[in-house]
Scaffold this active site. Structure first.
Site, mmCIF file in Angstrom:
data_model
loop_
_atom_site.group_PDB
_atom_site.id
_atom_site.type_symbol
_atom_site.label_atom_id
_atom_site.label_comp_id
_atom_site.label_asym_id
_atom_site.label_seq_id
_atom_site.Cartn_x
_atom_site.Cartn_y
_atom_site.Cartn_z
ATOM 1 N N HIS A 57 -7.948 -3.352 -7.416
ATOM 2 C CA HIS A 57 -7.676 -2.642 -6.148
ATOM 3 C C HIS A 57 -8.959 -2.573 -5.315
ATOM 4 O O HIS A 57 -9.761 -1.645 -5.472
ATOM 5 C CB HIS A 57 -7.163 -1.231 -6.451
ATOM 6 N N TYR A 61 -16.842 14.256 -13.588
ATOM 7 C CA TYR A 61 -16.686 15.446 -14.418
ATOM 8 C C TYR A 61 -15.361 15.484 -15.175
ATOM 9 O O TYR A 61 -15.216 16.244 -16.129
ATOM 10 C CB TYR A 61 -16.778 16.712 -13.553
ATOM 11 N N ARG A 83 0.795 -1.225 0.000
ATOM 12 C CA ARG A 83 0.000 0.000 0.000
ATOM 13 C C ARG A 83 0.829 1.278 0.000
ATOM 14 O O ARG A 83 0.730 2.079 -0.912
ATOM 15 C CB ARG A 83 -0.937 0.019 1.219
#
Length: 816
Positions: free
Chosen positions: A77, A121, A31
């Site tokens: 993931h 967006y 990680r």
């Protein structure tokens, strides 16, 4: 008992240790920390791999970020979409990474700390240079492992055609480990790799000829070559990162500090806000306005200064008190062979070279295997075309495709792979032209196979390929360094004139320990007697000073309190001010008995100090310079012999007092006069030497300097005032008993309370009693007395109290 019902009895320590160990191993390896080979954390690697697998590359149209995030989360993931999108966004921010790995359309955040727009967006695709990290991943160049649900394969590392760990840096926090690797210049880093390839035994200094230091995407100036070298050697080091600034001249004798580059990962909006707060709070004198003028042309912060302001001094203050200059600490930790390690520059480059050699070896094997298989097929096709009629006849006689293949294998000794290719051959290929093409292909394949075999057999050939590929990357993506490297960390000195405005104020220190500074305007608009003090308190020091002056306050218990005038509480003249005990604790019987003001503490001279138990010394001003803790604790200037002893006077001597002698008087009416030179110079934390040989129950009441022509005045406990000539007292030696200056009485004898040297006959004297009553005496009204006189009664002790001290009456401060 069934397996489902088996219960294990384990201690909490065992369970916690085991589970936390597994968790820590997971977050360290999977990680938070980057791999030393490709410089990527798992989430970054998975994002790039998923986008590449989806065809979302630099030469294709942009796609919605949400789609990429969904692919990564669903296939590789299994964490929150926000953390994946945050990692995706960071890889696109050209103020965070030196070579962005993701291109993004839409709002991807800003240097002001603004978050990116929602992923629905924005649009993203991997950048061209990121494609170099993924190049040849389909040629078995890296190990592939199953994903979390065993439905897809993902890479454990990317092929990485450039040393991304150094070029883009890394930051992260895991269990017991953290990493901070700054970005570097691509061209410099590849030059260092090429040098290390040619010189495997190269020293760190050799590599630092190429890698000068960090090259931050935000530019700036790095100071501290020693810190860089230490970091490259050990993985830890400290440097200073400073903004790039210049001063512009404006009309009206004004100037402007222009900031064009700021330190790495500094929030620009917070920086501008902090500088403006300093302006508003007037912590530095001379800033009139702060503006953020950044636009699409680049970063620009304008700090407009007042007329004739000290631009360099203000800039130094801002460097020290804002993020215009920050400290960056290297902590280069990366996963090397599945273990977290502190790594230096050479270790990183060696690991990268080793990885590239492995990638090229595996790619070459893949290409060799593919070429050999194709060579085998081409040989079969050429053979088939040479016996084309027999082959066609055999195929036509066969029942189906499988039968045709088997017949070709059995009758003409083709392999099954060759037979499959012949059966699949299209009729238009059966021409002389195609035979020529196949023969040319066979020759090309043979040439390639020899080249592949040479690379696999000879390490020099492999390194030659690696060198060519690195040079090609360098040629395509190399760009200029943005960060300037300076060898030494510059010491910042802030002039007091920059921090403190030169303002005239009236400073008051009272007998009971109150102090304040008031604006001249406030003092002038008030009655000087209406000073806000308690009824029984009175000022012992009132002067017009500058806010840049220094105040030294000496207490009767040997403690020195220092205050720069600008740090004294600003209060109106009618207000009381602050008590010194609010910041520095004083004993119950401790009071300020002498106060001196200086323009600078670098003044020459000494202080003459006397105690009531018969000690005296001279101490240099430089020995009384305040320490760092002056705000919280007083400094000892006189080490008292006993707890009951006290200082009776402190006199500042700016230069040797030529012709002056020391005069001491004791409570029992004895006076001793001797040369000032007999008193040695001692340090602050000393007692000094014997000043006067005191009898039992006697004490020194005061010390003053006198000339042969001086006149002195004394007051007794019975309220008697006496004026006498100093010449009446003979000059002898230090530590003697002295001569009697009062007439001895059998009943209620006089004792000396205090004395002073008369500066001018016209100056009135103020006598203060234990009832805090003030009695004024005009010395000119009284004749000179001889040594054996007891003087004239001036204070009614029954009505006014017993005298405790006397002083030249302070004049009202007149401000022009």
């Amino acid at each position: 008992m069934a397996d489902t019902q088996r219960i294990q009895e384990l201690t909490l320590e065992e369970v916690m240790s085991d589970r936390f160990g597994r968790y820590s191993k997971s977050i360290i390896q999977e990680r938070a920390l980057p791999d030393i080979r490709d410089g990527l954390k798992p989430v970054q690697r998975r994002i790039l791999f998923a986008m590449n697998q989806d065809g979302n590359t630099y030469d294709k149209p942009f796609r919605k970020s949400a789609k990429s995030v969904g692919n990564v989360m669903g296939n590789f993931h299994p964490h929150g979409d926000s953390s994946i999108y945050e990692a995706l966004t960071r890889m696109s921010q050209d103020w965070k990474v030196r070579e962005p790995l993701v291109e993004m359309h839409g709002n991807n955040g800003s240097m002001d700390g603004d978050p990116a727009a929602a992923m629905r967006y924005t649009e993203a695709r991997i950048s061209k240079i990121a494609g170099e990290l993924l190049k040849d991943i389909d040629k078995n160049t890296v190990d592939m492992v199953l994903n979390f649900d065993d439905t897809e394969y993902e890479p454990t590392v990317l092929p990485a055609k450039f040393p991304n760990l150094l070029i883009n840096g890394a930051t992260g926090i895991s269990a017991g480990y953290a990493t901070d690797i700054p970005p570097h210049n691509l061209g410099e880093t590849i030059d260092a790799v090429l040098y290390l390839l040619a010189h495997p035994n190269a020293e760190l200094d050799d590599l630092m000829q190429f890698v000068k230091g960090p090259d931050f995407p935000t530019g700036g100036i790095v100071q501290g070559l020693d810190g860089i070298k230490k970091a490259y050697e050990t993985g830890r080091g400290r440097i200073v990162v400073r903004s790039r600034t210049h001063v512009e001249d404006l009309r009206g004798n004004k100037s402007l500090i222009r900031v064009t580059e700021i330190p790495y990962e500094v929030n620009k909006a917070q920086l501008v806000k902090r500088i403006d707060e300093i302006r508003l709070l007037k912590k530095v004198e001379g800033i009139s306005e702060v503006r953020d003028e950044s636009d699409r042309e680049g970063l620009s912060i304008a700090i407009e200064l007042k007329r004739e302001a000290d631009a360099e001094g203000i800039l130094n203050y801002l460097y020290k008190n804002t993020d215009l200059q920050v400290t960056y600490n290297f902590n280069m930790v990366a996963i090397n062979h599945r273990r977290p390690e502190h790594v230096g520059l050479k270790t990183i480059l060696e690991a990268y070279i080793e990885h590239q050699q492995d990638v090229i070896t595996r790619r070459t094997r893949f290409d060799l295997d593919k070429a050999q298989k194709r060579q085998h097929i081409v040989a079969g096709l050429i053979k088939a075309l040479s016996i084309l009629d027999e082959v066609i006849k055999t195929i036509r006689a066969s029942q189906n495709r499988k039968d045709a293949r088997d017949n070709l294998v059995s009758e003409y000794a083709f392999s099954e792979a060759q037979a499959d290719a012949i059966v699949a051959l299209q009729l238009y290929r059966l021409t002389n032209t195609d035979v020529t093409a196949l023969e040319a292909e066979a020759a090309e394949l043979d040439k390639n196979i020899q080249a592949y075999q040479l690379i696999l057999a000879d390490n020099k050939e492999l390194n030659k390929v690696l060198r060519q590929e690195l040079k090609a990357i360098n040629k395509t993506y190399r760009n200029d360094r943005r960060t300037e490297i300076q060898a030494e960390i510059e010491t910042i000195k802030i002039a007091k004139e920059v921090v403190v405005a030169d303002e005239d104020v009236v400073v008051l220190v009272s007998h009971d320990g109150y102090l304040k500074r008031s604006a001249v305007r406030s003092y002038s608009a008030s009655d000087p007697e209406d000073n806000g003090l308690k009824e029984d308190d009175y000022p012992i020091f009132t002067e017009r000073l500058s806010t840049r002056d220094h105040l030294l306050m000496f207490t009767n218990k040997g403690n020195l309190i220092y205050r720069p005038v600008h740090e004294i509480t600003d209060a109106r003249w009618k207000e009381t001010g602050e008590h010194i005990s609010q910041t520095i604790g004083l004993a119950d019987d401790e009071m300020i008995m002498a106060t001196y003001a200086f323009k600078t503490l670098q003044v020459p001279g000494e202080f003459l100090i006397a105690t009531d138990d018969g000690y005296v010394k001279r101490t240099s001003v430089k020995d009384l310079h305040p320490g760092r803790t002056y705000k919280k604790r007083a400094m000892v200037y006189e080490k008292l012999k006993t707890a009951s002893a006290s200082v009776v006077n402190v006199i500042y001597l700016p230069k040797p007092a030529i012709g002056s002698t020391v005069l001491l008087m004791s409570k029992q009416g004895l006076a001793l006069r001797y040369d000032l030179a007999e008193i040695p110079v001692n340090g602050a934390r000393t007692t000094g030497v014997k000043s006067m040989n005191l009898g039992e129950d006697d004490a020194v009441v005061d010390l003053h300097l006198v000339q042969e022509s001086s006149e002195v005045a004394l007051i007794t406990q019975r309220g008697a005032f006496k004026k006498m000539a100093a010449s009446e007292l003979p000059i002898t030696s230090r530590a003697r008993k002295g001569v009697l200056i009062l007439h001895a009485l059998k009943s209620n004898p006089h004792t000396v309370v205090d004395f002073l040297t008369l500066s001018a006959a016209t100056d009135p004297i103020e006598i203060v009693t234990d009832h805090r009553r003030h009695h004024d005496v005009l010395p000119a009204d009284y004749p000179l007395s001889n040594r054996y006189s007891n003087g004239t009664f001036v204070v009614d002790t029954d009505a006014e109290g017993t005298p405790v001290t006397m002083r030249i009456k302070p004049k009202t401060l007149i401000l022009s």
